[in-house]
Design a protein around this motif. Structure first.
Motif, PDB file in Angstrom:
ATOM      1  N   ALA A   1     -55.254 -25.481  93.121  1.00 61.72           N
ATOM      2  CA  ALA A   1     -54.494 -25.063  91.851  1.00 61.72           C
ATOM      3  C   ALA A   1     -53.609 -26.252  91.379  1.00 61.72           C
ATOM      4  CB  ALA A   1     -53.642 -23.678  91.991  1.00 61.72           C
ATOM      5  N   GLY A   2     -53.555 -26.517  90.131  1.00 62.56           N
ATOM      6  CA  GLY A   2     -52.693 -27.649  89.865  1.00 62.56           C
ATOM      7  C   GLY A   2     -53.324 -28.999  89.801  1.00 62.56           C
ATOM      8  N   ASP A   3     -54.386 -28.968  90.518  1.00 67.03           N
ATOM      9  CA  ASP A   3     -55.268 -30.165  90.247  1.00 67.03           C
ATOM     10  C   ASP A   3     -55.586 -30.502  88.840  1.00 67.03           C
ATOM     11  OD1 ASP A   3     -54.877 -30.917  92.994  1.00 67.03           O
ATOM     12  OD2 ASP A   3     -57.184 -30.378  93.579  1.00 67.03           O
ATOM     13  N   ARG A   4     -56.109 -31.743  88.396  1.00 69.99           N
ATOM     14  CA  ARG A   4     -56.229 -31.844  86.934  1.00 69.99           C
ATOM     15  C   ARG A   4     -57.599 -32.889  86.749  1.00 69.99           C
ATOM     16  NH1 ARG A   4     -51.273 -32.294  83.663  1.00 69.99           N
ATOM     17  NH2 ARG A   4     -49.731 -31.095  84.679  1.00 69.99           N
TER      18      ARG A   4
ATOM     19  N   LEU B   1     -67.090 -28.379  86.052  1.00 68.23           N
ATOM     20  CA  LEU B   1     -65.865 -28.426  86.788  1.00 68.23           C
ATOM     21  C   LEU B   1     -64.662 -27.788  85.917  1.00 68.23           C
ATOM     22  CD1 LEU B   1     -63.997 -29.371  89.070  1.00 68.23           C
ATOM     23  CD2 LEU B   1     -63.716 -31.613  87.998  1.00 68.23           C
ATOM     24  N   ALA B   2     -64.489 -28.020  84.569  1.00 65.78           N
ATOM     25  CA  ALA B   2     -63.663 -27.463  83.918  1.00 65.78           C
ATOM     26  C   ALA B   2     -63.634 -25.743  83.792  1.00 65.78           C
ATOM     27  CB  ALA B   2     -63.535 -27.889  82.267  1.00 65.78           C
ATOM     28  N   ALA B   3     -65.149 -25.355  83.763  1.00 68.28           N
ATOM     29  CA  ALA B   3     -65.187 -23.947  83.873  1.00 68.28           C
ATOM     30  C   ALA B   3     -64.801 -23.321  84.996  1.00 68.28           C
ATOM     31  CB  ALA B   3     -66.833 -23.838  83.709  1.00 68.28           C
ATOM     32  N   SER B   4     -65.125 -24.056  86.093  1.00 71.93           N
ATOM     33  CA  SER B   4     -64.645 -23.594  87.557  1.00 71.93           C
ATOM     34  C   SER B   4     -63.199 -23.424  87.719  1.00 71.93           C
ATOM     35  CB  SER B   4     -65.266 -24.712  88.599  1.00 71.93           C
ATOM     36  OG  SER B   4     -65.186 -24.080  90.030  1.00 71.93           O
ATOM     37  N   MET B   5     -62.259 -24.399  86.805  1.00 68.11           N
ATOM     38  CA  MET B   5     -60.925 -24.384  86.840  1.00 68.11           C
ATOM     39  C   MET B   5     -60.271 -23.229  86.162  1.00 68.11           C
ATOM     40  SD  MET B   5     -59.984 -28.521  86.769  1.00 68.11           S
ATOM     41  CE  MET B   5     -59.746 -29.396  88.223  1.00 68.11           C
TER      42      MET B   5
ATOM     43  N   GLN C   1     -67.970 -24.406  75.858  1.00 67.98           N
ATOM     44  CA  GLN C   1     -69.450 -24.727  75.509  1.00 67.98           C
ATOM     45  C   GLN C   1     -69.521 -25.568  74.498  1.00 67.98           C
ATOM     46  OE1 GLN C   1     -71.566 -21.228  74.662  1.00 67.98           O
ATOM     47  NE2 GLN C   1     -69.800 -19.894  75.147  1.00 67.98           N
ATOM     48  N   GLU C   2     -68.681 -26.055  73.607  1.00 65.50           N
ATOM     49  CA  GLU C   2     -68.796 -26.942  72.514  1.00 65.50           C
ATOM     50  C   GLU C   2     -68.157 -28.449  72.748  1.00 65.50           C
ATOM     51  OE1 GLU C   2     -67.680 -24.946  68.927  1.00 65.50           O
ATOM     52  OE2 GLU C   2     -69.009 -23.318  69.524  1.00 65.50           O
ATOM     53  N   ALA C   3     -67.825 -28.508  74.001  1.00 68.36           N
ATOM     54  CA  ALA C   3     -66.733 -29.755  74.343  1.00 68.36           C
ATOM     55  C   ALA C   3     -67.687 -30.878  74.803  1.00 68.36           C
ATOM     56  CB  ALA C   3     -65.685 -29.236  75.240  1.00 68.36           C
ATOM     57  N   ALA C   4     -68.690 -30.573  75.132  1.00 68.50           N
ATOM     58  CA  ALA C   4     -69.642 -31.983  75.697  1.00 68.50           C
ATOM     59  C   ALA C   4     -69.759 -32.923  74.961  1.00 68.50           C
ATOM     60  CB  ALA C   4     -70.911 -31.609  76.003  1.00 68.50           C
ATOM     61  N   GLY C   5     -69.557 -34.204  75.382  1.00 62.51           N
ATOM     62  CA  GLY C   5     -69.591 -35.417  74.478  1.00 62.51           C
ATOM     63  C   GLY C   5     -67.933 -35.675  73.683  1.00 62.51           C
ATOM     64  N   ARG C   6     -67.301 -34.818  73.538  1.00 64.17           N
ATOM     65  CA  ARG C   6     -66.003 -34.926  73.126  1.00 64.17           C
ATOM     66  C   ARG C   6     -64.940 -35.743  73.983  1.00 64.17           C
ATOM     67  NH1 ARG C   6     -65.683 -31.223  68.619  1.00 64.17           N
ATOM     68  NH2 ARG C   6     -63.661 -32.364  68.283  1.00 64.17           N
ATOM     69  N   VAL C   7     -63.923 -36.389  73.454  1.00 65.81           N
ATOM     70  CA  VAL C   7     -63.113 -36.897  74.504  1.00 65.81           C
ATOM     71  C   VAL C   7     -61.665 -35.982  74.668  1.00 65.81           C
ATOM     72  CG1 VAL C   7     -61.624 -39.039  74.838  1.00 65.81           C
ATOM     73  CG2 VAL C   7     -63.705 -39.119  73.382  1.00 65.81           C
ATOM     74  N   LEU C   8     -61.655 -35.866  76.196  1.00 67.78           N
ATOM     75  CA  LEU C   8     -60.415 -34.862  76.290  1.00 67.78           C
ATOM     76  C   LEU C   8     -59.152 -35.634  76.061  1.00 67.78           C
ATOM     77  CD1 LEU C   8     -60.065 -32.089  77.953  1.00 67.78           C
ATOM     78  CD2 LEU C   8     -59.414 -33.590  80.050  1.00 67.78           C
ATOM     79  N   ALA C   9     -58.206 -34.678  75.461  1.00 67.83           N
ATOM     80  CA  ALA C   9     -56.998 -35.255  74.809  1.00 67.83           C
ATOM     81  C   ALA C   9     -55.854 -34.772  75.726  1.00 67.83           C
ATOM     82  CB  ALA C   9     -56.688 -34.786  73.389  1.00 67.83           C
ATOM     83  N   CYS C  10     -55.968 -33.537  76.208  1.00 68.92           N
ATOM     84  CA  CYS C  10     -54.841 -33.252  77.140  1.00 68.92           C
ATOM     85  C   CYS C  10     -55.435 -32.885  78.800  1.00 68.92           C
ATOM     86  CB  CYS C  10     -54.179 -32.169  76.556  1.00 68.92           C
ATOM     87  SG  CYS C  10     -53.542 -32.101  75.024  1.00 68.92           S
ATOM     88  N   ASP C  11     -54.885 -33.286  79.753  1.00 63.00           N
ATOM     89  CA  ASP C  11     -55.278 -32.932  81.166  1.00 63.00           C
ATOM     90  C   ASP C  11     -55.651 -31.464  81.182  1.00 63.00           C
ATOM     91  OD1 ASP C  11     -54.558 -35.487  81.656  1.00 63.00           O
ATOM     92  OD2 ASP C  11     -52.975 -34.814  83.188  1.00 63.00           O
ATOM     93  N   ILE C  12     -56.804 -31.182  81.913  1.00 62.29           N
ATOM     94  CA  ILE C  12     -56.928 -29.724  82.210  1.00 62.29           C
ATOM     95  C   ILE C  12     -56.679 -29.395  83.553  1.00 62.29           C
ATOM     96  CG2 ILE C  12     -59.000 -28.286  82.946  1.00 62.29           C
ATOM     97  CD1 ILE C  12     -60.810 -30.060  81.112  1.00 62.29           C
ATOM     98  N   VAL C  13     -55.704 -28.482  83.668  1.00 58.38           N
ATOM     99  CA  VAL C  13     -54.949 -28.162  84.655  1.00 58.38           C
ATOM    100  C   VAL C  13     -55.718 -26.774  85.440  1.00 58.38           C
ATOM    101  CG1 VAL C  13     -52.764 -27.549  85.869  1.00 58.38           C
ATOM    102  CG2 VAL C  13     -52.828 -29.059  83.892  1.00 58.38           C
ATOM    103  N   ALA C  14     -56.100 -27.034  86.700  1.00 57.32           N
ATOM    104  CA  ALA C  14     -56.478 -25.740  87.520  1.00 57.32           C
ATOM    105  C   ALA C  14     -55.755 -24.792  87.723  1.00 57.32           C
ATOM    106  CB  ALA C  14     -57.413 -26.214  88.706  1.00 57.32           C
TER     107      ALA C  14
END
Lengths: 390, 390
Positions: free
Chosen positions: B138-141, B155-159, B26-39
């Protein structure tokens, strides 16, 4: 079914500009100015030099003219004497022009020998004097309402305004509802999914300027929903997600009604996101969004963001629609306004292939909502269409 | 003089992506993702109903077909039995499709009498089943790097990703310098003005994602400047404002040199804002901006914002230039790139009349910097020009 425009008018009617508060200048960016800022002084407050050079009398400026340097004027430390005929004062950018002088020769146009300077054969024909009040005069205003951007903050500082009057930011309580939901990080049961809408909406509404409180997920029981509404009582806007449909398990409308809601249940001629509930619960403006992930996010963009902007005092409540060339032929639209997830790029705007309202992957891939009006005719690639950036 | 592009390359070379940190979703909006999010799971995690209606076997669906309703499946509460021939299960949006069924008849197409339902004469030819993994498997990124927008957060929440790896936000120390400056709210002496650049730059850099510390105004003395640099030692970037010219009173370069700066002093072929200093002081990247209000703000936009974006891990370090039609004829440009304060509207882009670099009123009125390249030829109204929104 009512049109998007009618539904917008009704939802916007639920809220008003919030009260005005004082904030320090350094926290005012992005807020909406509620009262004019009045300059308490002129800028520059004195005629000042725009360059590093020598202050002289303009009538004496000609090629090869010589001056004797009688003193120095720096920013913050003016020269207290008077410049007479044949005299010059060494001057630096921002320094007050000394009495008797009205012209600055830039140092590049001067040869210096001890206390004597000689002008070059070619001299720029420019006095490099910033007149008193060149930027603004005492009494000039920054007019409200105005969304304060970085340039405005710099100008307000220059006008010596350490605190500004702005509209308060709205507090929005988000209530995700449904027995099927768990929050991210929990282990869902076999019939459950992860709550996602509330997290996406929080990011969206905070970007619009709201302060968002994520309440605990409300279960599909009257006590749980009643408790959630009670917790939300101090908010400026309550948003429920899910339970706003006509299913037997959608209790939100019933509980809201018990809590005194003058019920307004809209079927809106839009895709995605047909059903929307709106009214007042416990005297707080309330909007019930559909539970479908993409529907709730699109309805948030179309209805909630303008409500936030209205409460924040935005002069333009509706975000401005932009236009671009469609890269695709598109068939005629049906009776509902269609907010298509799309990608805007330098080539134009391209609707994404899959438009089902359950697909967050598609929403995440999109950076625009391409707007097709109800009954819009078919168009060819290259036609101009409207969109909202997301 | 060096070009804006060369100066940008040199200033960008001073900084790198900052380290990666974990932040709550919930504090990540506007930040730059550094590592893939894996479902960690598929969505939907089971075939589910897209509508409220009745789950049946698809082969049995035909006009006037009758079914006996044997149970109910709600979101979060599936039906545990199996649907046999001639049987239906009452189902709600989001509920798992029961074993034996593969089709949902929407309730609008059904007549109900007690435990019996009869299909209408016309039935929509659509199964309203969302297959398992329809949104993602599962495994999608979600692939890094990526600036996280509201849709990505949903989407990240949903994963089921409760915390995300993002680049740290840079800490920027701003040092306004000059004996002529007082802060807003103070009473200036007769030769003084109000510090404005640091407040405008703070708003600009915070909007770009930085955390900005406004240090006390440094006076035009070596001890004062030395103290300011020392206070700024823990920042990721130190920015001085003023004192970066060649005037005898501009001490910033001298003090920076004493503190170990490999001096880089650029005269950049740009208007406004020719002089810029850049290097490392006390091992911290440092940029010295000119003191002229508009020059410092424009240089902030052109040089500092990309540095912030690089430190935050932005995939696109340079903000994208946009294009619009000029509403005006414009004469040929000189040898310096000109960032003209301009207003962009639906009619096109219009440079403001007064382009002197001391005028904050003009900067505040502008919403764009119209970019004229060095030696750009004269253009007629209607020609396409580049600009940066501000």
């Amino acid at each position: 079914m009512i049109s998007v425009e009618e539904a917008l008018a009704k939802t916007l009617n639920l809220v008003s500009e919030l009260e005005v508060e004082s904030v320090p200048l350094q926290e005012a960016a992005g807020r909406v100015l509620a009262c004019d800022i009045v300059a308490t002084r002129s800028q520059p407050p004195f005629a000042s030099s725009a360059m590093d050079g020598y202050a002289v009398k303009g009538v004496e400026v000609e090629p090869y003219a010589m001056f004797s340097v009688i003193g120095e004027a720096a920013a913050g430390h003016g020269f207290s004497g008077t410049v007479g005929a044949g005299e010059a004062v060494r001057i630096f950018t921002g320094a007050p022009i000394p009495k008797g002088a009205d012209y600055v020769i830039i140092q590049e146009d001067v040869a210096v020998r001890g206390k004597l300077i000689t002008l070059d054969s070619e001299i720029e024909n420019h006095d490099y004097v910033r007149p008193l009040g060149d930027d603004f005069a005492a009494g000039d205003r920054i007019q409200a309402p105005r969304v304060l951007r970085a340039g405005d903050i710099a100008l307000a500082a220059s006008m010596n305004a350490p605190t500004l009057q702005v509209y308060r930011r709205p507090i929005v309580a988000l209530i995700a509802t449904g027995d099927e939901l768990v929050i991210p990080g929990e282990v869902p049961g076999p019939d459950q999914i992860i709550a996602s809408n509330s997290f996406g909406l929080k990011a969206m509404l905070e970007e619009a300027g709201a302060q968002v409180r994520l309440l605990p997920i409300a279960r599909d029981t009257k006590p749980s929903l009643t408790q959630a509404f009670t917790l939300a009582k101090s908010a400026d806007l309550v948003v429920t997600i899910g339970g706003a449909s006509v299913g037997d398990h959608d209790l939100v409308a019933d509980v809201a009604a018990e809590l005194g809601m003058e019920r307004a249940f809209y079927k809106i001629a839009m895709r995605p996101g047909k059903p929307l509930m709106a009214g007042r619960v416990l005297d707080v403006p309330m909007v019930g969004l559909p539970g479908n992930p993409v529907s709730s996010m699109v309805c948030g963009q179309i209805f909630l963001v303008p409500m936030i902007r209205k409460m924040m005092g935005h002069p333009d409540v509706l975000p401005r629609e932009l236009t671009a060339k469609s890269t695709q032929d598109m068939p005629a639209n049906g009776p509902r306004a269609h907010y298509m997830r799309a990608i805007i790029s330098e080539d134009g705007i391209t609707p994404l292939l899959r438009q089902d309202s359950g697909l967050l992957t598609v929403l995440s891939a999109a950076n625009a909502l391409l707007i097709r009006a109800p009954h819009a005719g078919k168009i060819d690639a290259g036609a101009i269409v409207s969109y909202l950036p997301i």
